[in-house]
Scaffold this active site. Structure first.
Site, PDB file in Angstrom:
ATOM      1  CD  GLU A  19      12.331   6.368   3.404  1.00 34.32           C
ATOM      2  OE1 GLU A  19      11.528   5.620   3.964  1.00 34.32           O
ATOM      3  OE2 GLU A  19      12.699   6.207   2.238  1.00 34.32           O
ATOM      4  NE  ARG A  28       6.400   4.986   7.064  1.00 33.72           N
ATOM      5  CZ  ARG A  28       6.806   4.231   6.044  1.00 33.72           C
ATOM      6  NH1 ARG A  28       6.238   3.063   5.836  1.00 33.72           N
ATOM      7  NH2 ARG A  28       7.763   4.630   5.267  1.00 33.72           N
ATOM      8  CG  HIS A  71       2.224   2.332   3.641  1.00 33.34           C
ATOM      9  ND1 HIS A  71       2.227   2.637   2.292  1.00 33.34           N
ATOM     10  CD2 HIS A  71       3.536   2.145   3.983  1.00 33.34           C
ATOM     11  CE1 HIS A  71       3.482   2.626   1.844  1.00 33.34           C
ATOM     12  NE2 HIS A  71       4.280   2.316   2.841  1.00 33.34           N
TER      13      HIS A  71
HETATM   14  C1  SIN Z   1       7.840   5.754   1.517  1.00 33.02           C
HETATM   15  O1  SIN Z   1       8.527   6.006   0.542  1.00 33.02           O
HETATM   16  O2  SIN Z   1       7.507   6.584   2.343  1.00 33.02           O
HETATM   17  C2  SIN Z   1       7.367   4.346   1.723  1.00 33.02           C
HETATM   18  C3  SIN Z   1       8.499   3.492   2.074  1.00 33.02           C
HETATM   19  C4  SIN Z   1       8.082   2.414   3.016  1.00 33.02           C
HETATM   20  O3  SIN Z   1       6.893   2.105   3.137  1.00 33.02           O
HETATM   21  O4  SIN Z   1       8.941   1.890   3.710  1.00 33.02           O
END
Ligand code: SIN
Length: 522
Positions: free
Chosen positions: A111, A271, A330
């Site tokens: 990620e 992010r 979020h």
């Molecule tokens: C996601 O799956 O993008 C969210 C995971 C997170 O908020 O760390």
């Protein structure tokens, strides 16, 4: 043995309760709705932890520090990352099974902000749901007394010692006062402050609001994480960052891959960088959402079954065409200030998980560090809850105690209709003025407008409130405090972007254009 009362049933609360019970404490876990209704269940990406021999705790620490805009506490991050392998081993021992690769090893995902594949996942993108199911099974088999459908009203403090001695709760039938030697808040974040959010309805910041009223120290409320990719349909369901980790790309409506010009890591930049870049691209195209193209991922539907269900429910086929996405609130990086064992500034009160601020996230949380945080600090707090005071040490009746700048008594009860209207208004103010991009003019206006609403209805639960009214007053209090914190931080840092101080950003190039504040079509 201490009487431990845990408020909140997500990963942090469940872990704290299970470990406290294992250590011999008498544990009650209270949750606002059903145990399965926490935000944990919606986590898709997985749990970031070092399990591969080619990876290292040092690398996980560095990735977390870099994503945090170097605003995290290195000591806290070290604890978080170094504890990961043990907490994953506990989950394995408790029967949790993660997805495996064809050779039988863990199928590790990647990620944004991570320099290695280190995300353990289950059921493809159903990690939170499967983790919660495992924890619930363990809770049901444990000595923990679970009380569902019961909301936190306020904390009760001993008027003489200042120690928290219990809680006031609102159950399906009545209000009750419950004594405890230790109260552990694990109430999650406040994503519902915002018009567009990936969070479930329960995310109304009840624990942070109660801690504020009780005089506990909070910090970093201005650091609100906006996930870059929520599906641009009503409800803004999450589209996991892991989809970009597997190769999906972001396109503007002219088909240009705009992230290539924004950051060397393109779609896998931290992010906050991706969310702001999307907002800018949206502003350039009249506020319309950008596109996420995942059509090149061969096993898209089997790797991401939960996202696929949301996409299909919205009437799209993402194996064939790109889907429209937009940023959405979020995660709350700030919260109740704690030490590395969950102790708050108020004796007898502890906090873990999203409602706590241990310093592990700084100004921007690294993807998939949140489930890890719940596991690590939920486990650690259990080892200190029994350390001070024991049953029978309460010298007298406890009082609610409100911080001096809160109105002690709200003026009117809130009807369901008035609470609903108020919430809509709060969510709009927060999205428009305390969202992805802020400036002094907007923040000052937000504080004034939220303050006017607060003067009308108060920010303290009223004796006649129902759960919706309690939540609404909590959101109002947190909205004001978040806007005040954002006004005080005049620099841009991580997720906190001040449009009137554009050169203050430390982790990414200064924005070139205005940000979109309202994704049309959502
Ligand atoms: C996601 O799956 O993008 C969210 C995971 C997170 O908020 O760390």
């Amino acid at each position: 043995m201490a009487r431990v009362l845990v408020v909140g049933g997500g990963v942090a609360g469940a872990t704290a309760a299970l470990e406290s019970a294992r250590l011999g404490h008498q544990v009650t876990l209270v949750t606002k709705r059903a145990l399965s209704d926490s935000a944990t269940r919606y986590a898709q990406g997985g749990i970031a932890a070092v399990t591969d021999p080619t990876d290292s705790v040092a690398a996980h620490v560095e990735d977390t520090m870099r994503a945090s805009a170097h605003a995290a506490s290195r000591e806290a991050v070290q604890v978080l990352c170094a504890s990961g392998p043990d907490r994953i081993a506990d989950l394995h021992g408790g029967g949790m099974r993660f997805d495996a690769d064809p050779a039988g090893g863990p199928a590790l995902g990647r990620e944004g902000g991570h320099t290695a594949r280190r995300i353990l996942h289950a059921g493809g993108d159903a990690t939170g749901r499967i983790l919660m199911a495992a924890l619930i099974e363990r809770l049901r088999a444990s000595r923990v007394a679970v009380v569902e459908n019961t909301a936190l009203v306020d904390l009760l403090r001993d008027p003489l010692s200042g120690r928290v001695r219990g809680v006031e709760l609102l159950g399906p039938a009545d209000r009750v006062l419950v004594e405890a030697d230790a109260v552990v808040l694990a109430t999650g974040g406040a994503g519902r402050l915002y018009r567009h959010t990936t969070n479930p309805e329960v995310a109304t910041g009840d624990g942070v609001a109660a801690a504020l009223r009780c005089g506990a120290e909070v910090r970093d409320l201005e650091f609100v994480q906006f996930h870059p990719t929520a599906l641009a349909v009503p409800g803004t369901p999450l589209v996991s960052e892991a989809v970009r980790g597997e190769g999906a790309v972001l396109l503007d409506e002219g088909g240009q891959r705009f992230m290539l010009a924004e950051h060397p890591d393109a779609e896998l930049a931290p992010r906050d960088v991706v969310a702001r870049s999307i907002a800018r691209a949206m502003a350039e195209q009249g506020g319309r959402p950008v596109l996420l193209d995942a059509t090149e991922i061969a096993d898209l539907e089997t790797r991401f079954p939960s996202v696929t269900a949301s996409v299909r429910a919205a009437g799209f086929d993402w194996t064939r065409t790109p889907v429209r996405v937009t940023p959405a609130a979020h995660y709350s990086m700030g919260g109740i200030r704690t030490d590395l064992d969950g102790r708050t500034s108020v004796p007898g009160l502890f906090a873990v998980g999203e409602c706590a601020s241990t310093g592990v996230h700084g100004a921007n949380r690294l993807a998939s560090n949140s489930l890890l945080e719940g596991l690590v600090f939920g486990h650690r707090v259990a080892h200190v809850v029994g350390e001070e005071g024991g049953a029978g040490s309460w010298p007298g009746p406890a009082d609610r105690s409100y911080a001096s700048d809160e109105s002690p008594v709200p003026t009117v009860p809130l009807t369901a209709a008035a609470a609903g209207e108020l919430r809509e208004r709060i969510a709009d103010i927060m999205w428009e003025r305390v969202g992805l991009s802020r400036d002094a003019t907007g923040l000052t206006a937000a504080i004034a407008e939220l303050g006017t609403l607060a003067a009308r209805v108060g920010t303290v639960p009223h004796p006649l409130d129902d759960v919706a009214a309690i939540e609404t007053r909590n959101l109002l209090l947190l909205g004001i405090r978040t806007a005040q914190a954002a006004l005080s931080r005049t620099e841009s840092l991580g997720a906190h972007h001040r449009a009137d101080a554009p050169d203050g950003g430390r982790t990414h190039p200064a924005p070139r254009r205005e940000l979109a504040t309202d994704p049309r079509g959502v």
